[in-house]
Design a protein around this motif. Sequence first.
Motif, PDB file in Angstrom:
ATOM      1  N   PHE A 167     -81.036   8.859  15.603  1.00 39.43           N
ATOM      2  CA  PHE A 167     -80.373   8.175  16.522  1.00 39.43           C
ATOM      3  C   PHE A 167     -81.677   8.533  17.702  1.00 39.43           C
ATOM      4  CE2 PHE A 167     -77.909   7.839  20.105  1.00 39.43           C
ATOM      5  CZ  PHE A 167     -77.836   7.280  20.373  1.00 39.43           C
ATOM      6  N   PHE A 168     -81.824   9.752  18.048  1.00 39.91           N
ATOM      7  CA  PHE A 168     -82.365  10.223  19.479  1.00 39.91           C
ATOM      8  C   PHE A 168     -83.985   9.405  18.702  1.00 39.91           C
ATOM      9  CE2 PHE A 168     -78.977  13.301  20.600  1.00 39.91           C
ATOM     10  CZ  PHE A 168     -78.041  12.696  21.368  1.00 39.91           C
ATOM     11  N   LEU A 169     -83.972   9.956  18.098  1.00 41.42           N
ATOM     12  CA  LEU A 169     -85.770   9.432  17.636  1.00 41.42           C
ATOM     13  C   LEU A 169     -86.054   7.995  18.118  1.00 41.42           C
ATOM     14  CD1 LEU A 169     -86.779  11.619  14.417  1.00 41.42           C
ATOM     15  CD2 LEU A 169     -87.336  11.763  17.122  1.00 41.42           C
ATOM     16  N   LEU A 170     -84.801   6.728  17.534  1.00 37.24           N
ATOM     17  CA  LEU A 170     -85.065   5.953  18.055  1.00 37.24           C
ATOM     18  C   LEU A 170     -84.722   5.082  19.084  1.00 37.24           C
ATOM     19  CD1 LEU A 170     -83.411   4.676  14.349  1.00 37.24           C
ATOM     20  CD2 LEU A 170     -85.777   4.177  14.558  1.00 37.24           C
ATOM     21  N   LEU A 171     -84.469   5.998  19.616  1.00 41.56           N
ATOM     22  CA  LEU A 171     -83.379   5.772  21.342  1.00 41.56           C
ATOM     23  C   LEU A 171     -85.060   6.210  22.476  1.00 41.56           C
ATOM     24  CD1 LEU A 171     -81.649   4.677  23.245  1.00 41.56           C
ATOM     25  CD2 LEU A 171     -80.393   7.171  22.861  1.00 41.56           C
ATOM     26  N   SER A 172     -85.768   7.439  22.199  1.00 41.52           N
ATOM     27  CA  SER A 172     -86.343   7.284  22.685  1.00 41.52           C
ATOM     28  C   SER A 172     -88.086   6.631  22.321  1.00 41.52           C
ATOM     29  CB  SER A 172     -86.888   8.817  22.562  1.00 41.52           C
ATOM     30  OG  SER A 172     -87.246   9.227  21.153  1.00 41.52           O
ATOM     31  N   PHE A 173     -87.811   5.820  21.714  1.00 44.30           N
ATOM     32  CA  PHE A 173     -89.447   5.189  21.073  1.00 44.30           C
ATOM     33  C   PHE A 173     -88.352   3.279  22.123  1.00 44.30           C
ATOM     34  CE2 PHE A 173     -90.530   7.657  18.067  1.00 44.30           C
ATOM     35  CZ  PHE A 173     -92.035   8.158  17.429  1.00 44.30           C
ATOM     36  N   PHE A 174     -87.477   2.922  21.464  1.00 48.24           N
ATOM     37  CA  PHE A 174     -87.285   2.194  22.182  1.00 48.24           C
ATOM     38  C   PHE A 174     -86.729   2.160  23.438  1.00 48.24           C
ATOM     39  CE2 PHE A 174     -83.174   0.041  23.755  1.00 48.24           C
ATOM     40  CZ  PHE A 174     -83.812  -1.000  24.085  1.00 48.24           C
ATOM     41  N   SER A 175     -86.553   3.344  24.328  1.00 47.25           N
ATOM     42  CA  SER A 175     -86.853   2.889  26.017  1.00 47.25           C
ATOM     43  C   SER A 175     -88.194   3.254  25.987  1.00 47.25           C
ATOM     44  CB  SER A 175     -86.115   4.457  26.158  1.00 47.25           C
ATOM     45  OG  SER A 175     -84.425   4.592  25.772  1.00 47.25           O
ATOM     46  N   TYR A 176     -88.928   4.027  25.233  1.00 50.66           N
ATOM     47  CA  TYR A 176     -90.141   4.128  26.078  1.00 50.66           C
ATOM     48  C   TYR A 176     -90.912   2.900  25.923  1.00 50.66           C
ATOM     49  CZ  TYR A 176     -95.105   4.482  26.456  1.00 50.66           C
ATOM     50  OH  TYR A 176     -96.927   4.647  26.962  1.00 50.66           O
ATOM     51  N   LEU A 177     -90.939   1.972  24.917  1.00 44.73           N
ATOM     52  CA  LEU A 177     -91.025   0.618  25.281  1.00 44.73           C
ATOM     53  C   LEU A 177     -90.833  -0.435  25.480  1.00 44.73           C
ATOM     54  CD1 LEU A 177     -90.911  -0.213  20.949  1.00 44.73           C
ATOM     55  CD2 LEU A 177     -93.306   0.198  22.788  1.00 44.73           C
ATOM     56  N   ARG A 178     -89.144  -0.081  26.584  1.00 43.01           N
ATOM     57  CA  ARG A 178     -88.501  -1.611  27.035  1.00 43.01           C
ATOM     58  C   ARG A 178     -89.328  -0.451  29.055  1.00 43.01           C
ATOM     59  NH1 ARG A 178     -83.921  -4.089  27.151  1.00 43.01           N
ATOM     60  NH2 ARG A 178     -84.826  -4.372  29.067  1.00 43.01           N
ATOM     61  N   PHE A 179     -89.529   0.431  29.103  1.00 44.06           N
ATOM     62  CA  PHE A 179     -90.470   1.468  30.109  1.00 44.06           C
ATOM     63  C   PHE A 179     -91.573   0.395  30.289  1.00 44.06           C
ATOM     64  CE2 PHE A 179     -93.608   3.879  31.788  1.00 44.06           C
ATOM     65  CZ  PHE A 179     -93.427   3.952  33.247  1.00 44.06           C
ATOM     66  N   HIS A 180     -92.531   0.235  28.748  1.00 50.12           N
ATOM     67  CA  HIS A 180     -93.996   0.046  29.375  1.00 50.12           C
ATOM     68  C   HIS A 180     -94.121  -1.631  29.530  1.00 50.12           C
ATOM     69  CE1 HIS A 180     -97.584  -1.392  27.183  1.00 50.12           C
ATOM     70  NE2 HIS A 180     -97.927  -0.175  27.316  1.00 50.12           N
ATOM     71  N   ASN A 181     -93.015  -1.915  28.536  1.00 45.86           N
ATOM     72  CA  ASN A 181     -92.776  -3.568  28.311  1.00 45.86           C
ATOM     73  C   ASN A 181     -92.340  -4.368  29.967  1.00 45.86           C
ATOM     74  OD1 ASN A 181     -94.184  -3.703  26.140  1.00 45.86           O
ATOM     75  ND2 ASN A 181     -92.280  -3.670  24.998  1.00 45.86           N
ATOM     76  N   SER A 182     -91.260  -3.264  30.714  1.00 48.06           N
ATOM     77  CA  SER A 182     -91.108  -4.151  32.192  1.00 48.06           C
ATOM     78  C   SER A 182     -92.519  -4.101  32.811  1.00 48.06           C
ATOM     79  CB  SER A 182     -90.131  -2.777  32.701  1.00 48.06           C
ATOM     80  OG  SER A 182     -88.915  -3.082  31.425  1.00 48.06           O
ATOM     81  N   PRO A 183     -92.032  -5.335  34.052  1.00 46.14           N
ATOM     82  CA  PRO A 183     -92.362  -5.655  35.163  1.00 46.14           C
ATOM     83  C   PRO A 183     -92.889  -4.578  35.761  1.00 46.14           C
ATOM     84  CG  PRO A 183     -90.862  -7.635  34.902  1.00 46.14           C
ATOM     85  CD  PRO A 183     -90.604  -6.065  33.859  1.00 46.14           C
ATOM     86  N   TYR A 222     -87.980   2.275  35.478  1.00 44.56           N
ATOM     87  CA  TYR A 222     -87.789   4.184  35.612  1.00 44.56           C
ATOM     88  C   TYR A 222     -86.469   4.511  35.197  1.00 44.56           C
ATOM     89  CZ  TYR A 222     -91.991   3.548  38.647  1.00 44.56           C
ATOM     90  OH  TYR A 222     -93.142   2.741  39.249  1.00 44.56           O
ATOM     91  N   CYS A 223     -85.930   3.830  35.072  1.00 45.68           N
ATOM     92  CA  CYS A 223     -84.701   4.670  34.300  1.00 45.68           C
ATOM     93  C   CYS A 223     -84.520   4.386  32.801  1.00 45.68           C
ATOM     94  CB  CYS A 223     -83.515   3.621  34.417  1.00 45.68           C
ATOM     95  SG  CYS A 223     -82.796   3.447  35.878  1.00 45.68           S
ATOM     96  N   TRP A 224     -85.381   3.352  32.333  1.00 44.97           N
ATOM     97  CA  TRP A 224     -85.951   3.483  30.602  1.00 44.97           C
ATOM     98  C   TRP A 224     -86.512   4.757  30.481  1.00 44.97           C
ATOM     99  CZ3 TRP A 224     -82.938   1.505  27.984  1.00 44.97           C
ATOM    100  CH2 TRP A 224     -82.794  -0.353  27.571  1.00 44.97           C
ATOM    101  N   LEU A 225     -87.527   5.153  31.313  1.00 43.99           N
ATOM    102  CA  LEU A 225     -88.521   6.494  31.772  1.00 43.99           C
ATOM    103  C   LEU A 225     -87.281   7.649  31.285  1.00 43.99           C
ATOM    104  CD1 LEU A 225     -91.386   7.146  31.750  1.00 43.99           C
ATOM    105  CD2 LEU A 225     -91.406   7.742  33.810  1.00 43.99           C
ATOM    106  N   LEU A 226     -86.562   7.855  32.471  1.00 46.81           N
ATOM    107  CA  LEU A 226     -85.721   9.103  32.142  1.00 46.81           C
ATOM    108  C   LEU A 226     -85.206   8.680  30.988  1.00 46.81           C
ATOM    109  CD1 LEU A 226     -84.290   8.629  35.494  1.00 46.81           C
ATOM    110  CD2 LEU A 226     -86.038   9.940  35.300  1.00 46.81           C
ATOM    111  N   LEU A 227     -84.684   7.448  30.559  1.00 40.65           N
ATOM    112  CA  LEU A 227     -84.297   7.819  29.338  1.00 40.65           C
ATOM    113  C   LEU A 227     -85.050   7.719  28.236  1.00 40.65           C
ATOM    114  CD1 LEU A 227     -81.389   7.153  27.732  1.00 40.65           C
ATOM    115  CD2 LEU A 227     -81.874   4.299  27.700  1.00 40.65           C
ATOM    116  N   THR A 228     -85.628   7.482  28.658  1.00 38.92           N
ATOM    117  CA  THR A 228     -86.947   8.674  27.362  1.00 38.92           C
ATOM    118  C   THR A 228     -87.307   9.597  26.925  1.00 38.92           C
ATOM    119  OG1 THR A 228     -88.522   6.287  27.611  1.00 38.92           O
ATOM    120  CG2 THR A 228     -89.370   8.170  26.231  1.00 38.92           C
ATOM    121  N   GLY A 229     -87.027  10.368  28.089  1.00 40.47           N
ATOM    122  CA  GLY A 229     -87.097  11.773  28.620  1.00 40.47           C
ATOM    123  C   GLY A 229     -86.124  12.409  27.681  1.00 40.47           C
TER     124      GLY A 229
END
Length: 230
Positions: A158-174, A181-188
Amino acid sequence: MLGLPLVVRVEINLLLVLLTLLAFWTRLSNLSYPRAVVFDEVYYGQFVSLYMKRVFFLDESGPPLGHMVLAFGAYLGGFEGNFLWNRIGAEYPSGVCVWSLRLVPAVCGALCVPLVYLLLLELGCSHYAALGGALLLLLENSLIVQSRFMLLESVLIFFLLLSFFSYLRFHNSPSSSWSRYCWLLLTGASCAGAVGVKYMGLFSYLLLLGVASLHTWQLIGDRAVSHRTT
């Protein structure tokens, strides 16, 4: 001042809702069966009992977060740590809420299914491909079994998938969106959670670091991007 009328529009992905409901049904239904210690429950249960009794201990085999997560589920069920974890197959007494002992891994395992669906969408896959990937995870027998017992594998995944999903949301966001940056914090936080459950979660951090380095290198070489605003 706010104008009238106030209009709120909500979009619901019914496919995602259906996948989530099916995931929770397969992982949570009849969770107390069997009412006996299964496999590594005999190992993790000892740490849960120590937490419930407020006994200090140091486990050299792994980080403490995973054991604390399992202990949280036991705490919700009123478990006091008075069960003797001495052998696999030992029957749980009637006073032990087996459902709560296995609750957190089951919830984490269920949440992995919608996470895979959303992750594949962020990777640019179609809804059909995302549905296929989520169904594979939903019906994978070994993952269902691991999620239905007091084990740490489903929590780690679960934590692995959440980290990858959060980073992709950060990368794909405008780039102008502050929510990225909330997605980036969630990635960390997710990477830290993965490492805190099992040391092998460190590889997810290294993989994300490599992907982020590649994206940064591509951004540096993009002459169409103004580096003053990125």
